[in-house]
Design a protein around this motif. Sequence first.
Motif, PDB file in Angstrom:
ATOM      1  N   PRO A   1       0.796  -1.229   0.000  1.00 37.23           N
ATOM      2  CA  PRO A   1       0.000   0.000   0.000  1.00 37.23           C
ATOM      3  C   PRO A   1       0.832   1.283   0.000  1.00 37.23           C
ATOM      4  O   PRO A   1       0.417   2.286  -0.573  1.00 37.23           O
ATOM      5  CB  PRO A   1      -0.820  -0.104   1.283  1.00 37.23           C
ATOM      6  N   GLY A   2       1.999   1.258   0.612  1.00 33.26           N
ATOM      7  CA  GLY A   2       2.831   2.458   0.681  1.00 33.26           C
ATOM      8  C   GLY A   2       3.704   2.677  -0.534  1.00 33.26           C
ATOM      9  O   GLY A   2       4.362   3.699  -0.648  1.00 33.26           O
ATOM     10  N   GLY A   3       3.731   1.730  -1.444  1.00 30.82           N
ATOM     11  CA  GLY A   3       4.546   1.857  -2.640  1.00 30.82           C
ATOM     12  C   GLY A   3       3.820   2.619  -3.738  1.00 30.82           C
ATOM     13  O   GLY A   3       2.603   2.760  -3.726  1.00 30.82           O
ATOM     14  N   ASP A   4       4.608   3.084  -4.698  1.00 29.18           N
ATOM     15  CA  ASP A   4       4.042   3.829  -5.821  1.00 29.18           C
ATOM     16  C   ASP A   4       3.706   2.930  -7.007  1.00 29.18           C
ATOM     17  O   ASP A   4       2.873   3.292  -7.834  1.00 29.18           O
ATOM     18  CB  ASP A   4       5.033   4.894  -6.306  1.00 29.18           C
ATOM     19  N   ALA A   5       4.383   1.777  -7.100  1.00 28.54           N
ATOM     20  CA  ALA A   5       4.213   0.918  -8.275  1.00 28.54           C
ATOM     21  C   ALA A   5       4.692  -0.494  -7.961  1.00 28.54           C
ATOM     22  O   ALA A   5       5.250  -0.747  -6.894  1.00 28.54           O
ATOM     23  CB  ALA A   5       5.021   1.487  -9.440  1.00 28.54           C
ATOM     24  N   GLU A   6       4.504  -1.391  -8.933  1.00 21.03           N
ATOM     25  CA  GLU A   6       4.995  -2.754  -8.800  1.00 21.03           C
ATOM     26  C   GLU A   6       6.513  -2.762  -8.961  1.00 21.03           C
ATOM     27  O   GLU A   6       7.065  -1.939  -9.696  1.00 21.03           O
ATOM     28  CB  GLU A   6       4.377  -3.637  -9.872  1.00 21.03           C
TER      29      GLU A   6
ATOM     30  N   VAL B   1       3.937  -5.388  15.490  1.00 24.46           N
ATOM     31  CA  VAL B   1       2.811  -5.512  14.558  1.00 24.46           C
ATOM     32  C   VAL B   1       3.313  -5.206  13.147  1.00 24.46           C
ATOM     33  O   VAL B   1       3.991  -4.203  12.928  1.00 24.46           O
ATOM     34  CB  VAL B   1       1.666  -4.537  14.942  1.00 24.46           C
ATOM     35  N   GLU B   2       2.968  -6.081  12.188  1.00 27.66           N
ATOM     36  CA  GLU B   2       3.397  -5.895  10.810  1.00 27.66           C
ATOM     37  C   GLU B   2       3.014  -4.509  10.301  1.00 27.66           C
ATOM     38  O   GLU B   2       1.885  -4.054  10.472  1.00 27.66           O
ATOM     39  CB  GLU B   2       2.757  -6.961   9.924  1.00 27.66           C
ATOM     40  N   CYS B   3       3.967  -3.844   9.683  1.00 30.15           N
ATOM     41  CA  CYS B   3       3.736  -2.515   9.120  1.00 30.15           C
ATOM     42  C   CYS B   3       2.765  -2.614   7.944  1.00 30.15           C
ATOM     43  O   CYS B   3       2.993  -3.382   7.000  1.00 30.15           O
ATOM     44  CB  CYS B   3       5.059  -1.911   8.664  1.00 30.15           C
ATOM     45  N   VAL B   4       1.694  -1.853   7.985  1.00 33.40           N
ATOM     46  CA  VAL B   4       0.697  -1.877   6.909  1.00 33.40           C
ATOM     47  C   VAL B   4       1.148  -1.083   5.684  1.00 33.40           C
ATOM     48  O   VAL B   4       0.609  -1.257   4.603  1.00 33.40           O
ATOM     49  CB  VAL B   4      -0.687  -1.374   7.387  1.00 33.40           C
ATOM     50  N   ASN B   5       2.129  -0.216   5.845  1.00 32.49           N
ATOM     51  CA  ASN B   5       2.613   0.579   4.722  1.00 32.49           C
ATOM     52  C   ASN B   5       3.436  -0.255   3.740  1.00 32.49           C
ATOM     53  O   ASN B   5       3.322  -0.097   2.537  1.00 32.49           O
ATOM     54  CB  ASN B   5       3.444   1.764   5.235  1.00 32.49           C
ATOM     55  N   CYS B   6       4.246  -1.183   4.271  1.00 32.15           N
ATOM     56  CA  CYS B   6       5.123  -1.997   3.421  1.00 32.15           C
ATOM     57  C   CYS B   6       4.768  -3.480   3.450  1.00 32.15           C
ATOM     58  O   CYS B   6       5.491  -4.305   2.901  1.00 32.15           O
ATOM     59  CB  CYS B   6       6.569  -1.815   3.839  1.00 32.15           C
ATOM     60  N   ASP B   7       3.670  -3.836   4.089  1.00 31.85           N
ATOM     61  CA  ASP B   7       3.250  -5.236   4.231  1.00 31.85           C
ATOM     62  C   ASP B   7       4.300  -6.076   4.935  1.00 31.85           C
ATOM     63  O   ASP B   7       4.456  -7.254   4.659  1.00 31.85           O
ATOM     64  CB  ASP B   7       2.903  -5.858   2.882  1.00 31.85           C
ATOM     65  N   GLY B   8       5.073  -5.452   5.824  1.00 32.17           N
ATOM     66  CA  GLY B   8       6.044  -6.187   6.623  1.00 32.17           C
ATOM     67  C   GLY B   8       7.377  -6.446   5.949  1.00 32.17           C
ATOM     68  O   GLY B   8       8.235  -7.113   6.505  1.00 32.17           O
ATOM     69  N   THR B   9       7.592  -5.904   4.755  1.00 30.74           N
ATOM     70  CA  THR B   9       8.855  -6.134   4.050  1.00 30.74           C
ATOM     71  C   THR B   9       9.946  -5.156   4.459  1.00 30.74           C
ATOM     72  O   THR B   9      11.127  -5.429   4.261  1.00 30.74           O
ATOM     73  CB  THR B   9       8.672  -6.030   2.527  1.00 30.74           C
ATOM     74  N   GLY B  10       9.554  -4.001   4.971  1.00 31.89           N
ATOM     75  CA  GLY B  10      10.525  -2.965   5.307  1.00 31.89           C
ATOM     76  C   GLY B  10      10.927  -2.121   4.111  1.00 31.89           C
ATOM     77  O   GLY B  10      11.754  -1.232   4.215  1.00 31.89           O
ATOM     78  N   LYS B  11      10.352  -2.435   2.943  1.00 30.45           N
ATOM     79  CA  LYS B  11      10.721  -1.736   1.712  1.00 30.45           C
ATOM     80  C   LYS B  11       9.477  -1.310   0.945  1.00 30.45           C
ATOM     81  O   LYS B  11       8.444  -1.962   1.005  1.00 30.45           O
ATOM     82  CB  LYS B  11      11.544  -2.662   0.820  1.00 30.45           C
ATOM     83  N   VAL B  12       9.597  -0.215   0.208  1.00 30.89           N
ATOM     84  CA  VAL B  12       8.532   0.247  -0.682  1.00 30.89           C
ATOM     85  C   VAL B  12       9.165   0.585  -2.033  1.00 30.89           C
ATOM     86  O   VAL B  12      10.367   0.842  -2.131  1.00 30.89           O
ATOM     87  CB  VAL B  12       7.785   1.485  -0.129  1.00 30.89           C
TER      88      VAL B  12
END
Length: 61
Positions: free
Chosen positions: A15-20, A43-54
């Motif tokens: 959700p926090g990323g701009d593109a695929e 708690v898993e970050c909802v911005n990066c889906d828990g990956t730590g990257k966007v």
Amino acid sequence: MMAPDRDRAVGGHSPGGDAEPGTPGTGENICPICEGAGAIDGVECVNCDGTGKVIEGVGGG
């Protein structure tokens, strides 16, 4: 609360990323919300889906 897998399946990116990933004119960056940890207070970050990257747009025009 939406399931993170649903967000990925619909948009192909967190959700926090701009593109695929792999989209021209974009690059991987550390998530600004969890600062790359993938979670906040356990708690898993909802911005990066828990990956730590966007994936964000880079460059200028």
